[in-house]
Design a protein around this motif. Structure first.
Motif, PDB file in Angstrom:
ATOM      1  N   PRO A   2       0.823  -1.204   0.000  1.00  0.00           N
ATOM      2  CA  PRO A   2       0.000   0.000   0.000  1.00  0.00           C
ATOM      3  C   PRO A   2       0.860   1.259   0.000  1.00  0.00           C
ATOM      4  CG  PRO A   2      -0.757  -1.560   1.644  1.00  0.00           C
ATOM      5  CD  PRO A   2       0.543  -2.080   1.134  1.00  0.00           C
ATOM      6  N   LYS A   3       0.366   2.288  -0.663  1.00  0.00           N
ATOM      7  CA  LYS A   3       1.060   3.567  -0.730  1.00  0.00           C
ATOM      8  C   LYS A   3       0.405   4.531   0.245  1.00  0.00           C
ATOM      9  CE  LYS A   3       2.206   2.860  -5.520  1.00  0.00           C
ATOM     10  NZ  LYS A   3       2.024   3.262  -6.880  1.00  0.00           N
ATOM     11  N   THR A   4       1.204   5.384   0.906  1.00  0.00           N
ATOM     12  CA  THR A   4       0.660   6.368   1.833  1.00  0.00           C
ATOM     13  C   THR A   4       0.195   7.596   1.074  1.00  0.00           C
ATOM     14  OG1 THR A   4       2.815   7.335   2.234  1.00  0.00           O
ATOM     15  CG2 THR A   4       2.101   5.622   3.764  1.00  0.00           C
ATOM     16  N   LEU A   5      -0.681   8.357   1.696  1.00  0.00           N
ATOM     17  CA  LEU A   5      -1.235   9.563   1.104  1.00  0.00           C
ATOM     18  C   LEU A   5      -0.342  10.748   1.418  1.00  0.00           C
ATOM     19  CD1 LEU A   5      -3.650  10.889  -0.340  1.00  0.00           C
ATOM     20  CD2 LEU A   5      -4.638  11.249   1.913  1.00  0.00           C
ATOM     21  N   TYR A  38     -11.073  17.552   2.406  1.00  0.00           N
ATOM     22  CA  TYR A  38     -12.334  17.396   1.678  1.00  0.00           C
ATOM     23  C   TYR A  38     -12.929  16.001   1.860  1.00  0.00           C
ATOM     24  CZ  TYR A  38     -15.718  17.455  -2.129  1.00  0.00           C
ATOM     25  OH  TYR A  38     -16.866  17.369  -2.865  1.00  0.00           O
ATOM     26  N   LEU A  39     -12.088  14.987   1.803  1.00  0.00           N
ATOM     27  CA  LEU A  39     -12.559  13.610   1.929  1.00  0.00           C
ATOM     28  C   LEU A  39     -12.537  13.104   3.363  1.00  0.00           C
ATOM     29  CD1 LEU A  39     -10.866  12.063  -1.232  1.00  0.00           C
ATOM     30  CD2 LEU A  39     -13.237  12.825  -0.979  1.00  0.00           C
ATOM     31  N   GLY A  40     -12.098  13.942   4.297  1.00  0.00           N
ATOM     32  CA  GLY A  40     -12.067  13.542   5.702  1.00  0.00           C
ATOM     33  C   GLY A  40     -11.044  12.453   5.978  1.00  0.00           C
ATOM     34  N   MET A  41      -9.918  12.508   5.266  1.00  0.00           N
ATOM     35  CA  MET A  41      -8.908  11.458   5.400  1.00  0.00           C
ATOM     36  C   MET A  41      -7.876  11.835   6.454  1.00  0.00           C
ATOM     37  SD  MET A  41      -8.366  10.311   1.431  1.00  0.00           S
ATOM     38  CE  MET A  41      -7.654  11.852   0.922  1.00  0.00           C
ATOM     39  N   HIS A  42      -7.340  10.839   7.078  1.00  0.00           N
ATOM     40  CA  HIS A  42      -6.273  10.998   8.058  1.00  0.00           C
ATOM     41  C   HIS A  42      -4.967  10.625   7.348  1.00  0.00           C
ATOM     42  CE1 HIS A  42      -9.981   9.883  10.208  1.00  0.00           C
ATOM     43  NE2 HIS A  42      -9.635  10.917  10.936  1.00  0.00           N
ATOM     44  N   SER A  43      -4.184  11.619   6.951  1.00  0.00           N
ATOM     45  CA  SER A  43      -3.030  11.377   6.083  1.00  0.00           C
ATOM     46  C   SER A  43      -2.051  10.367   6.655  1.00  0.00           C
ATOM     47  CB  SER A  43      -2.323  12.680   5.739  1.00  0.00           C
ATOM     48  OG  SER A  43      -1.853  13.314   6.906  1.00  0.00           O
ATOM     49  N   GLU A  44      -1.928  10.288   7.959  1.00  0.00           N
ATOM     50  CA  GLU A  44      -0.987   9.340   8.563  1.00  0.00           C
ATOM     51  C   GLU A  44      -1.505   7.906   8.501  1.00  0.00           C
ATOM     52  OE1 GLU A  44       1.882  10.698   9.276  1.00  0.00           O
ATOM     53  OE2 GLU A  44       0.996  12.642   8.866  1.00  0.00           O
ATOM     54  N   THR A  46      -3.908   6.799   6.037  1.00  0.00           N
ATOM     55  CA  THR A  46      -4.608   6.577   4.779  1.00  0.00           C
ATOM     56  C   THR A  46      -3.652   6.001   3.741  1.00  0.00           C
ATOM     57  OG1 THR A  46      -6.155   8.358   5.261  1.00  0.00           O
ATOM     58  CG2 THR A  46      -5.986   7.674   2.970  1.00  0.00           C
ATOM     59  N   PHE A  47      -4.133   4.974   3.041  1.00  0.00           N
ATOM     60  CA  PHE A  47      -3.328   4.278   2.048  1.00  0.00           C
ATOM     61  C   PHE A  47      -4.138   4.082   0.775  1.00  0.00           C
ATOM     62  CE2 PHE A  47      -1.630   3.303   6.124  1.00  0.00           C
ATOM     63  CZ  PHE A  47      -0.255   3.239   5.942  1.00  0.00           C
ATOM     64  N   PHE A  48      -3.440   3.900  -0.334  1.00  0.00           N
ATOM     65  CA  PHE A  48      -4.061   3.592  -1.615  1.00  0.00           C
ATOM     66  C   PHE A  48      -3.763   2.139  -1.968  1.00  0.00           C
ATOM     67  CE2 PHE A  48      -5.304   7.746  -2.889  1.00  0.00           C
ATOM     68  CZ  PHE A  48      -4.381   8.620  -2.343  1.00  0.00           C
ATOM     69  N   LEU A  49      -4.765   1.460  -2.489  1.00  0.00           N
ATOM     70  CA  LEU A  49      -4.592   0.095  -2.983  1.00  0.00           C
ATOM     71  C   LEU A  49      -5.296  -0.021  -4.318  1.00  0.00           C
ATOM     72  CD1 LEU A  49      -5.391  -1.628   0.377  1.00  0.00           C
ATOM     73  CD2 LEU A  49      -3.289  -2.008  -0.877  1.00  0.00           C
ATOM     74  N   ARG A  50      -4.683  -0.716  -5.260  1.00  0.00           N
ATOM     75  CA  ARG A  50      -5.281  -0.932  -6.581  1.00  0.00           C
ATOM     76  C   ARG A  50      -6.036  -2.270  -6.543  1.00  0.00           C
ATOM     77  NH1 ARG A  50      -5.852   2.601 -10.338  1.00  0.00           N
ATOM     78  NH2 ARG A  50      -3.706   3.287 -10.153  1.00  0.00           N
ATOM     79  N   GLY A  64      -9.025  -2.586 -11.452  1.00  0.00           N
ATOM     80  CA  GLY A  64      -8.256  -1.390 -11.807  1.00  0.00           C
ATOM     81  C   GLY A  64      -8.585  -0.167 -10.977  1.00  0.00           C
ATOM     82  N   ASP A  65      -9.683  -0.190 -10.220  1.00  0.00           N
ATOM     83  CA  ASP A  65     -10.031   0.961  -9.382  1.00  0.00           C
ATOM     84  C   ASP A  65      -8.980   1.163  -8.294  1.00  0.00           C
ATOM     85  OD1 ASP A  65     -12.361   1.443 -10.772  1.00  0.00           O
ATOM     86  OD2 ASP A  65     -13.700   0.713  -9.207  1.00  0.00           O
ATOM     87  N   LEU A  66      -8.942   2.387  -7.789  1.00  0.00           N
ATOM     88  CA  LEU A  66      -8.049   2.739  -6.699  1.00  0.00           C
ATOM     89  C   LEU A  66      -8.894   2.878  -5.440  1.00  0.00           C
ATOM     90  CD1 LEU A  66      -5.055   3.524  -6.242  1.00  0.00           C
ATOM     91  CD2 LEU A  66      -5.778   5.895  -6.524  1.00  0.00           C
ATOM     92  N   LEU A  67      -8.533   2.154  -4.403  1.00  0.00           N
ATOM     93  CA  LEU A  67      -9.244   2.250  -3.127  1.00  0.00           C
ATOM     94  C   LEU A  67      -8.463   3.166  -2.200  1.00  0.00           C
ATOM     95  CD1 LEU A  67     -10.115  -1.494  -2.463  1.00  0.00           C
ATOM     96  CD2 LEU A  67     -11.503   0.242  -3.609  1.00  0.00           C
ATOM     97  N   ILE A  68      -9.188   4.035  -1.503  1.00  0.00           N
ATOM     98  CA  ILE A  68      -8.597   4.851  -0.459  1.00  0.00           C
ATOM     99  C   ILE A  68      -9.022   4.191   0.845  1.00  0.00           C
ATOM    100  CG2 ILE A  68      -8.443   7.122   0.598  1.00  0.00           C
ATOM    101  CD1 ILE A  68      -9.183   8.300  -2.155  1.00  0.00           C
TER     102      ILE A  68
END
Length: 134
Positions: A2-5, A38-44, A46-50, A64-68
């Motif tokens: 997973p990648k961090t935001l 805007y999305l109410g995310m906690h940057s520490e 929050t991760f992205f997964l394909r 192929g979608d990206l999940l936050i």
């Protein structure tokens, strides 16, 4: 993995875009948009997964979608979650009833994952947003 935001500000135009008849557009940016805020995310946390596969199509999640994914959110029954089952990542809907936990696919071609003694389940995070691949 997973990648961090990363926290960045993106241009936000002051006008809305017409989904019907075209309307005159403004040529200036009104402000900067912080997607974390805007999305109410906690940057520490929050991760992205394909996504790979079609087991969650009924939930509007496609190959192929990206999940936050937000790891700071406590998962509840009915949430779409990232789970680790016997060491493997999967995205499914968490279901709990009467002390029993299972993971449900949103595609009738896939059976629910029901847990037996000795099977390992970790709820890794809750899917907060889905970005569809164009």
């Amino acid at each position: 993995m997973p990648k961090t935001l990363k926290s960045e500000l993106y241009p936000l135009f002051s006008c809305s875009i017409s989904a019907g008849f075209p309307s005159p557009a403004s040529d200036y940016i009104d402000q900067r948009l912080d997607l974390n805020q805007y999305l109410g995310m906690h940057s520490e946390a929050t991760f992205f997964l394909r996504v790979q596969g079609d087991s969650m199509q009924g939930a509007g999640i496609f190959d192929g979608d990206l999940l936050i994914v937000d790891r700071s959110v406590q998962a509840k029954s009915g949430n779409v979650v990232i789970a680790v089952v016997d060491g493997e990542f999967t995205v499914k809907r968490l279901q709990r009833r009467g002390g029993i936990t299972w993971l449900k696919a949103e595609n009738p071609a896939y059976r629910p994952i029901e847990f037996k003694d000795g099977q390992e389940l970790e709820i890794w995070g809750v899917v907060s947003h889905v970005v569809h691949k164009p």
